[in-house]
Motif scaffolding. Sequence first.
Motif, PDB file in Angstrom:
ATOM      1  N   VAL A  24       0.852  -1.148  -0.008  1.00 15.60           N
ATOM      2  CA  VAL A  24       0.017   0.061  -0.144  1.00 15.60           C
ATOM      3  C   VAL A  24       0.925   1.155   0.134  1.00 15.60           C
ATOM      4  CG1 VAL A  24      -1.638   1.317   1.234  1.00 15.60           C
ATOM      5  CG2 VAL A  24      -1.825  -1.079   1.025  1.00 15.60           C
ATOM      6  N   LEU A  25       1.811   1.370   0.839  1.00 16.28           N
ATOM      7  CA  LEU A  25       2.615   2.660   0.868  1.00 16.28           C
ATOM      8  C   LEU A  25       3.617   2.908  -0.294  1.00 16.28           C
ATOM      9  CD1 LEU A  25       4.313   2.579   4.499  1.00 16.28           C
ATOM     10  CD2 LEU A  25       2.783   4.338   3.309  1.00 16.28           C
ATOM     11  N   PRO A  26       4.173   1.791  -0.912  1.00 14.58           N
ATOM     12  CA  PRO A  26       4.700   2.043  -2.230  1.00 14.58           C
ATOM     13  C   PRO A  26       3.580   2.538  -3.232  1.00 14.58           C
ATOM     14  CG  PRO A  26       5.347  -0.106  -1.454  1.00 14.58           C
ATOM     15  CD  PRO A  26       4.255   0.244  -0.447  1.00 14.58           C
ATOM     16  N   LEU A  27       2.401   2.182  -3.382  1.00 19.76           N
ATOM     17  CA  LEU A  27       1.601   2.484  -4.534  1.00 19.76           C
ATOM     18  C   LEU A  27       1.053   4.058  -3.970  1.00 19.76           C
ATOM     19  CD1 LEU A  27      -0.807  -0.495  -4.663  1.00 19.76           C
ATOM     20  CD2 LEU A  27       1.034   0.122  -6.361  1.00 19.76           C
ATOM     21  N   LEU A  28       1.091   4.338  -2.674  1.00 19.70           N
ATOM     22  CA  LEU A  28       0.653   5.624  -2.296  1.00 19.70           C
ATOM     23  C   LEU A  28       1.826   6.550  -2.766  1.00 19.70           C
ATOM     24  CD1 LEU A  28      -0.951   5.015   1.270  1.00 19.70           C
ATOM     25  CD2 LEU A  28      -2.173   5.896  -1.069  1.00 19.70           C
ATOM     26  N   MET A  29       2.982   5.947  -2.434  1.00 21.32           N
ATOM     27  CA  MET A  29       4.336   6.887  -2.655  1.00 21.32           C
ATOM     28  C   MET A  29       4.578   7.216  -4.233  1.00 21.32           C
ATOM     29  SD  MET A  29       7.443   7.234  -3.968  1.00 21.32           S
ATOM     30  CE  MET A  29       7.757   5.298  -4.479  1.00 21.32           C
TER      31      MET A  29
ATOM     32  N   VAL B 294       6.277   5.027 -12.118  1.00 21.96           N
ATOM     33  CA  VAL B 294       6.212   3.855 -12.164  1.00 21.96           C
ATOM     34  C   VAL B 294       7.504   3.002 -11.799  1.00 21.96           C
ATOM     35  CG1 VAL B 294       5.860   1.954 -13.785  1.00 21.96           C
ATOM     36  CG2 VAL B 294       4.652   4.069 -14.147  1.00 21.96           C
ATOM     37  N   ILE B 295       8.640   3.642 -12.432  1.00 18.41           N
ATOM     38  CA  ILE B 295      10.054   2.958 -12.174  1.00 18.41           C
ATOM     39  C   ILE B 295      10.263   2.935 -10.675  1.00 18.41           C
ATOM     40  CG2 ILE B 295      12.355   3.201 -12.359  1.00 18.41           C
ATOM     41  CD1 ILE B 295      11.876   4.296 -15.440  1.00 18.41           C
ATOM     42  N   PHE B 296      10.075   4.240 -10.033  1.00 20.47           N
ATOM     43  CA  PHE B 296      10.067   4.304  -8.458  1.00 20.47           C
ATOM     44  C   PHE B 296       9.343   3.354  -7.765  1.00 20.47           C
ATOM     45  CE2 PHE B 296      13.235   7.441  -9.531  1.00 20.47           C
ATOM     46  CZ  PHE B 296      14.032   7.953  -8.464  1.00 20.47           C
ATOM     47  N   THR B 297       8.126   3.203  -8.189  1.00 19.66           N
ATOM     48  CA  THR B 297       7.078   2.598  -7.425  1.00 19.66           C
ATOM     49  C   THR B 297       7.484   1.064  -7.231  1.00 19.66           C
ATOM     50  OG1 THR B 297       5.250   3.790  -7.931  1.00 19.66           O
ATOM     51  CG2 THR B 297       4.712   1.925  -7.328  1.00 19.66           C
TER      52      THR B 297
ATOM     53  N   MET C  69      10.580   0.041  -7.663  1.00 17.65           N
ATOM     54  CA  MET C  69      11.747  -0.241  -6.926  1.00 17.65           C
ATOM     55  C   MET C  69      11.325  -0.204  -5.395  1.00 17.65           C
ATOM     56  SD  MET C  69      15.183   2.112  -7.138  1.00 17.65           S
ATOM     57  CE  MET C  69      14.399   3.508  -6.526  1.00 17.65           C
ATOM     58  N   PHE C  70      10.418   0.659  -5.290  1.00 15.77           N
ATOM     59  CA  PHE C  70      10.030   0.685  -3.620  1.00 15.77           C
ATOM     60  C   PHE C  70       9.342  -0.421  -3.064  1.00 15.77           C
ATOM     61  CE2 PHE C  70      12.051   4.927  -3.928  1.00 15.77           C
ATOM     62  CZ  PHE C  70      12.146   5.483  -2.774  1.00 15.77           C
ATOM     63  N   LEU C  71       9.026  -1.079  -3.819  1.00 21.07           N
ATOM     64  CA  LEU C  71       8.021  -2.426  -3.452  1.00 21.07           C
ATOM     65  C   LEU C  71       8.674  -3.474  -2.565  1.00 21.07           C
ATOM     66  CD1 LEU C  71       6.270  -3.462  -7.028  1.00 21.07           C
ATOM     67  CD2 LEU C  71       5.278  -2.159  -4.886  1.00 21.07           C
ATOM     68  N   TRP C  72      10.004  -3.286  -2.808  1.00 20.76           N
ATOM     69  CA  TRP C  72      10.703  -4.170  -1.531  1.00 20.76           C
ATOM     70  C   TRP C  72      11.513  -3.241  -0.699  1.00 20.76           C
ATOM     71  CZ3 TRP C  72      10.074  -5.018  -6.909  1.00 20.76           C
ATOM     72  CH2 TRP C  72       9.412  -6.331  -7.322  1.00 20.76           C
ATOM     73  N   PHE C  73      11.383  -2.133  -0.663  1.00 25.01           N
ATOM     74  CA  PHE C  73      12.299  -1.269   0.492  1.00 25.01           C
ATOM     75  C   PHE C  73      11.344  -1.401   1.740  1.00 25.01           C
ATOM     76  CE2 PHE C  73      14.986   2.391  -1.098  1.00 25.01           C
ATOM     77  CZ  PHE C  73      15.482   1.739  -2.060  1.00 25.01           C
ATOM     78  N   PRO C  74      12.039  -1.409   2.737  1.00 28.01           N
ATOM     79  CA  PRO C  74      11.576  -1.200   4.197  1.00 28.01           C
ATOM     80  C   PRO C  74      10.477  -0.171   4.023  1.00 28.01           C
ATOM     81  CG  PRO C  74      14.181  -1.545   4.365  1.00 28.01           C
ATOM     82  CD  PRO C  74      13.714  -1.084   2.983  1.00 28.01           C
ATOM     83  N   SER C  75       9.304  -0.471   4.895  1.00 30.53           N
ATOM     84  CA  SER C  75       8.060   0.399   5.051  1.00 30.53           C
ATOM     85  C   SER C  75       8.509   1.676   5.635  1.00 30.53           C
ATOM     86  CB  SER C  75       7.005  -0.264   5.712  1.00 30.53           C
ATOM     87  OG  SER C  75       7.441  -0.793   6.965  1.00 30.53           O
TER      88      SER C  75
ATOM     89  N   PHE D  93       7.187   8.715   1.015  1.00 31.02           N
ATOM     90  CA  PHE D  93       5.652   9.138   0.744  1.00 31.02           C
ATOM     91  C   PHE D  93       5.357  10.617   1.459  1.00 31.02           C
ATOM     92  CE2 PHE D  93       1.128   8.603   2.403  1.00 31.02           C
ATOM     93  CZ  PHE D  93       0.717   8.832   1.072  1.00 31.02           C
ATOM     94  N   VAL D  94       5.863  10.761   2.721  1.00 30.78           N
ATOM     95  CA  VAL D  94       5.578  12.075   3.456  1.00 30.78           C
ATOM     96  C   VAL D  94       6.359  13.228   2.749  1.00 30.78           C
ATOM     97  CG1 VAL D  94       5.867  13.107   5.676  1.00 30.78           C
ATOM     98  CG2 VAL D  94       5.189  10.634   5.829  1.00 30.78           C
ATOM     99  N   SER D  95       7.738  12.863   2.341  1.00 34.19           N
ATOM    100  CA  SER D  95       8.472  13.885   1.894  1.00 34.19           C
ATOM    101  C   SER D  95       7.773  14.446   0.507  1.00 34.19           C
ATOM    102  CB  SER D  95       9.863  13.298   1.248  1.00 34.19           C
ATOM    103  OG  SER D  95      10.555  14.223   0.872  1.00 34.19           O
ATOM    104  N   ASN D  96       7.252  13.442  -0.321  1.00 37.51           N
ATOM    105  CA  ASN D  96       6.369  13.861  -1.476  1.00 37.51           C
ATOM    106  C   ASN D  96       5.061  14.501  -1.188  1.00 37.51           C
ATOM    107  OD1 ASN D  96       8.199  12.383  -3.183  1.00 37.51           O
ATOM    108  ND2 ASN D  96       6.912  10.774  -3.687  1.00 37.51           N
ATOM    109  N   LEU D  97       4.448  14.202  -0.150  1.00 39.51           N
ATOM    110  CA  LEU D  97       3.297  14.935   0.274  1.00 39.51           C
ATOM    111  C   LEU D  97       3.568  16.435   0.689  1.00 39.51           C
ATOM    112  CD1 LEU D  97       1.164  12.425   2.419  1.00 39.51           C
ATOM    113  CD2 LEU D  97       0.793  13.045  -0.119  1.00 39.51           C
TER     114      LEU D  97
END
Length: 551
Positions: free
Chosen positions: A475-480, A509-512, A514-520, A527-531
């Motif tokens: 969920v978090l990677p998709l929101l990011m 898309v590329i970053f999403t 890549m972030f699928l396997w990053f620690p949450s 995600f917060v930085s983007n917001l």
Amino acid sequence: MESQRNLLLIGFLLVSFLLYQQWVAYTQPEPTPVETALTTPSDTDALPQASQAGEGGIPEVTTAAPKSEAPAVQTLAPANRLVTVTTDKLKVTIDTLGGDVVHSDLLEFPLTLDSDEPFTLLEQTSQTRYTAQSGLTGIDTRESRPLYSAAQAEYMLADGEEVLAVPLSYQRDDGVMVAKVFKFHRGKHSVDVEFRIHNGSSQPVTTQLWAQLRQTMAGESGSMMMPTYRGAAYSTADSRYEKYSFEDMTDKRLNKQTQGGWIAMLEHYFVSAWVPGAEDNNEIYSATSSGQGIIGYLAPATTIAAGADQTLSSVLYMGPKDQAALKLLSETLNLVVDYGFLWMLALPLHWLLTFFQSWVVNWGLAIILITITVKGGMYRLTKAQFTSMAKMRKLQPKLTALRERYGDDRQKMSQAMMEMYKKEKVNPMGGCLPILIQMPIFIALYWVLLESYELRQAPFFLWIDDLSVKDPYYVLPLLMGGSMWLMQKMSPTTITDPTQQKVMQFMPVIFTVMFLWFPSGLVLYWFVSNLISIAQQWYIYRQMDKQEAKA
């Protein structure tokens, strides 16, 4: 002249390149072990006694030790040789043959989330070995090791007791007596190891304290999305912190003379280390044996007169990469929390993260607060970046006209562009410089979140019950990724080339992916930085529109 949007792309690529460099540094290839499985090596293998050339180049002590009555050591020690010690922090097993620590459980750290089984740091099994050895030259040799005796097989730190002493004793035929005493302290992962020597012989005895860590070289290491280091490290007076991988050990034996120093074995979140006397002139060495890597130190020689007593000591640490606790043992031991070349930025960021956590009592909220703080502190740079991008977008029609006017005459085109920038009071690099200044801070914060053991199994809210592993539902990677797409749509663009436009469209898309396997915890930070960037961008553009309307 590249557009401001291209500069943003360059910034992203530079971040990726820097992270890739760190991944390469942290994920050095493991050497192929000598054997695919342990074949019951002797404990006396590769002890620090070098009458033969090799084994760290350590000089032999002339005092000879008698043959031990103990049988040849197997990979798994028999139960009658094991002493178990339990405190509020540790459960440790000591083998009385040599007095080695062959097992240690960290009682405060579950093996997995919601598990009743503690995390095991040191262990000795049929397939793997990770032990902490120590002894005295001339008494511990490759041919024989002292078989200590213990008063009991189990020790436990009682309620209200601050220190638990576990004594082991050994006496040679010539009257030399050695008491090896382990001192465990309440609330600590460090153990004081003392050798109390009584020379009951008629001749002076010369000996040296040695201590080493040995670990099976084959094993799990970091991955691309979790770039962590597994291997040895050491410190000297000249080099505060140096990693010495298992591959390094295979290629070359370490031999360093230093005052003080320390040696350690590292893995993600946890460390074991021997810390000698800070004033002693020690020798740090390494070796390999039967697929195991060894790093250790040899203290200066001590001569004990006939009938005299002498105490030699060292400190063994087995626990998390707790910077405060490690710094108490050595001024540089906290550097095993490796923030790379940006450590000077990472240290205050870690302090700030810990401060926020002590306030909100939730590491996820602490990550949000530190992201808000960092983004807020760089607001002026962000404003300059977006303002410059907006001005460049408004100049795009004039730039297009200049290109049509001068065609392929790049020299005249450049002169005309510079005159226009000067007239319009626009800095074409104004959008790039803020990004370059911000990047080291963001990368340092990235490594703080990656290296902080406090995030291991730390819950956030709802389905995020461990900030150190990937989001189980993504969920978090998709929101990011969605926030990155929105930020891209809001940003002014001057790109007219179709290929560049497609590249930019695929960036979220590329970053999403890549972030699928990053620690949450890391994904939460991005995600917060983007917001925050979206909010700042909206506010800055709105203020600019109001100013233009008034004008």
